[in-house]
Design an enzyme around this catalytic site. Structure first.
Site: not given
Length: 214
Positions: A14, A16, A154, A159
């Protein structure tokens, strides 16, 4: 390096990011990943990364990653070079994988690195295996399936952890509903690409093939 064909031996990742599109100049600011081998977590990777410019107040609020936190973080190039080593020899999974794949490809292209694994998308799989769910956002699916969590979303590693647990639910669904105990990664990719109205028939056919081979 050979890549496992098993759906339960993968890397779940994941990102960000500073925004939605690397083509518009957005960059990664955090990567989190979980390495699964035969369904067990065997390794993790997590790092903030400095994109070389200040992130917006919206992104700070959405992710909890502040400019102060990023000021001393290693560069995107340094982190992604390490991450490229981490993912070699594995297939990859993300929730809404097209987003994460865009950023992975863009960041690795900047440092002339690549990878051989393929991507599966737990969001697309969820839309087909659990069509009764009203939402397929990660947080909503965690609630729907009553997946144990600490309420953190987040952030990249959190995540990735939740996506890995959701993936285990999806693999369990294949076993419980279709008696497909050890699905291949390719089968899960196929599930994600099959029309919703056709996926049940497709999986019943795959189950019959397994019975005939055994």
């Amino acid at each position: 390096m050979s890549i496992s064909s098993a759906a339960n031996s993968i890397i779940v990742l994941d990102f960000e990011t500073t925004g939605l599109s690397p083509q518009q100049g957005d960059r990664a600011i955090e990567i989190g990943a979980i390495k699964l081998h035969q369904g067990e977590v065997v390794d993790r990777f997590q790092s903030l990364m400095n994109p070389g410019f200040r992130v917006s107040g919206f992104i700070e609020g959405y992710t909890g990653i502040t400019n102060t936190m990023l000021a001393d973080a290693p560069s995107c190039a340094e982190v992604m070079d390490q991450f490229a080593d981490f993912i070699q020899g594995s297939n990859l999974l993300a929730h809404n994988a097209s987003f994460d794949q865009r950023f992975l490809d863009a960041e690795l292209q900047l440092i002339n690195r690549d990878y051989k694994g393929k991507f599966a998308c737990s969001l697309l799989v969820s839309r087909r295996l659990h069509q009764e769910s009203h939402s397929h956002r990660l947080g909503d699916l965690v609630k729907y399936h009553q997946i144990e969590n600490d309420g953190v979303f987040h952030r990249a590693l959190a995540d990735a952890e939740m996506t890995a647990r959701l993936w285990q639910v999806q693999l369990a669904t294949l076993q419980e509903k279709y008696a497909i105990a050890d699905p291949s990664f390719e089968l899960l990719v196929k599930v994600g690409k099959t029309a919703k109205a056709s996926v049940d028939q497709m999986l019943q056919k795959e189950a019959r093939k397994i019975v005939l081979r055994s």
